[in-house]
Motif scaffolding. Sequence first.
Motif, short mmCIF file in Angstrom:
data_model
loop_
_atom_site.label_atom_id
_atom_site.label_comp_id
_atom_site.label_asym_id
_atom_site.label_seq_id
_atom_site.Cartn_x
_atom_site.Cartn_y
_atom_site.Cartn_z
N GLU A 141 0.90 4.14 -2.70
CA GLU A 141 0.80 5.65 -2.43
C GLU A 141 1.86 6.44 -3.00
O GLU A 141 1.92 7.61 -3.04
CB GLU A 141 0.58 5.79 -0.66
N LEU A 190 0.86 -1.14 -0.02
CA LEU A 190 0.12 0.04 -0.22
C LEU A 190 0.88 1.07 -0.08
O LEU A 190 0.60 2.18 -0.77
CB LEU A 190 -0.90 -0.09 1.27
N GLN A 211 -14.63 -0.43 -7.67
CA GLN A 211 -16.06 -0.42 -7.25
C GLN A 211 -16.88 -0.98 -8.22
O GLN A 211 -17.86 -1.54 -7.90
CB GLN A 211 -16.43 1.06 -6.98
N TYR A 223 -9.61 -3.88 -3.45
CA TYR A 223 -10.80 -2.72 -3.33
C TYR A 223 -10.18 -1.69 -2.97
O TYR A 223 -10.50 -0.62 -3.37
CB TYR A 223 -11.80 -3.21 -2.50
N HIS A 224 -9.38 -1.70 -1.98
CA HIS A 224 -8.62 -0.49 -1.48
C HIS A 224 -7.57 0.08 -2.18
O HIS A 224 -7.42 1.47 -1.90
CB HIS A 224 -8.43 -0.75 0.20
N VAL A 225 -6.60 -0.55 -2.87
CA VAL A 225 -5.51 -0.28 -3.30
C VAL A 225 -5.25 0.09 -4.74
O VAL A 225 -5.04 1.01 -5.32
CB VAL A 225 -4.27 -1.29 -2.69
N GLY A 248 -10.06 -7.58 -0.71
CA GLY A 248 -10.13 -6.18 0.24
C GLY A 248 -8.99 -5.47 -0.24
O GLY A 248 -8.93 -4.10 -0.57
#
Lengths: 235, 257
Positions: B195, B191, B232, B211-213, B208
């Motif tokens: 970033e 992650l 999404q 989805y988030h990264v 998960g």
Amino acid sequence: MVVEIVRERLLYEWDFVATLADMDLLLLGLWNTIQVFFLALVFGVPLGLGLALGRMSRILVLSQLCSFIIEFFRTTPPLVQLFWFFFALPILISVQMTPFVASVLTFSIQSSAFFAEIFRGGINSIDKGQWEAAKAIGMTRKSSLTRIILPQAVKRMIPAFAERSIELLKTTTLISTVSYADLMFQANELASKNFRPLEVYTVVAIMYFFLILTFSQLTIRLEYRLAKTGEGTLR
Amino acid sequence: MTNAVEIRGLRKSFSDLEVLKGIDLDVAEGEAVVLLGSSGSGKSTLLRCINFMEEPTAGQIRLNGDLIGTEQGGRMRYHEADLCKLRTRIGMVFQHFNLFPHMTVLENVMEGQTIVLGRSKAEAKDKAMTQLLRVGLEMKAEEYPARLSGGQKQRVAIARALAMDPEVMLFDEVTSALDPELVGEVLKTMLQLAEDGMTMVCVTHEIGFAYHVANKVCFLHDGLILEQGAPQFVLQTPETQRVRDFLAGHSLFKLPN
């Protein structure tokens, strides 16, 4: 009758005086044995690596040639090979070989065939992921082999390598048959001179024992040293 | 703007088995793409084709605009030296870490820099320490890999790849061989990388994380990309039944909120 023979044997009087007086002959033989053994290792180990890499090569002709050489020298008796190099080769290509050269040549090639299989086993035992990781950071196959694979493989090979070398050292007694003055040859000479074969061969056995013991202790120490860096054969 | 990775018509066969049947994929610079799909769908093979761990059977791959290989008689030819050079521009992290066990952590991270890139020992050590600091393992520099936990090993492997200053990072199921409690530290490192703007392509089963990264999720099925798009959409409103079944299988047993 049986009792008498047994008694006679028990009554054998050991006398090492004559043998020990000629110790210099045996020590010379020991030195000659060590020379052939050492040179056979010096030439045999790199040649073995070459044969192993050749056998694993993707070039079919090379692979088959190396396989043939390896199998030929593993499957024929070392005495036959020695006679062939010493007696046949001079006739065929008219090169005169001293017993020393013929001995070193025979045992270099003969042991290289066995070392090749040890190398091949060692290299194949390394996880495929090691090749992949080296490849992924851009290493060539050659540097992957020398930097990543062989250093790990060699550690695993040491016990098999030591075993084979001890076998080689004992097989060098065959070179007495081509009149090279190794320890065995000197022993035969001395025994026929002083008529004390029991004493002579006892001393010779002890000399081989200490020579090989020293060698195997050295390899075990090497194993300990290498085991300190990461994985090794010792737990 | 050129894409970091551009894949066109990629096919890969292993003898008579066609694993990839024509893949088109763009990875923009700084983007994190996650490849999903069941085993045998071809996602790992696709990843391994990007840095030519597997040579594609057909198709073209561009890295920051550079076409890999040379076209000859209607098909691509690859030279080993070119591929070695290419692989220095792409970092790869494996499921089973594949650290070099006979080298210390520091030596592992220096090896490619000195041997392949020809950097000096001092420079390589400097860069290695920077990357080890980045993955939080600078204090383990002198240890041998055997003394590290799985999660630490994987973070060293990430540092080893990063030390080459790659343009793209590939992650091949990097958390699948880890104890569940160690998964988090590796995902957190990834992650952080995302970033920092690193271009990444990841094969993972961590929905998960996807989805988030991820900026983009690609769902592979039977050698083709079945759906792709923002997480999404693909993960929450999939268009095909195949993706819905896959996601249902992954969330069969969930803790109640």
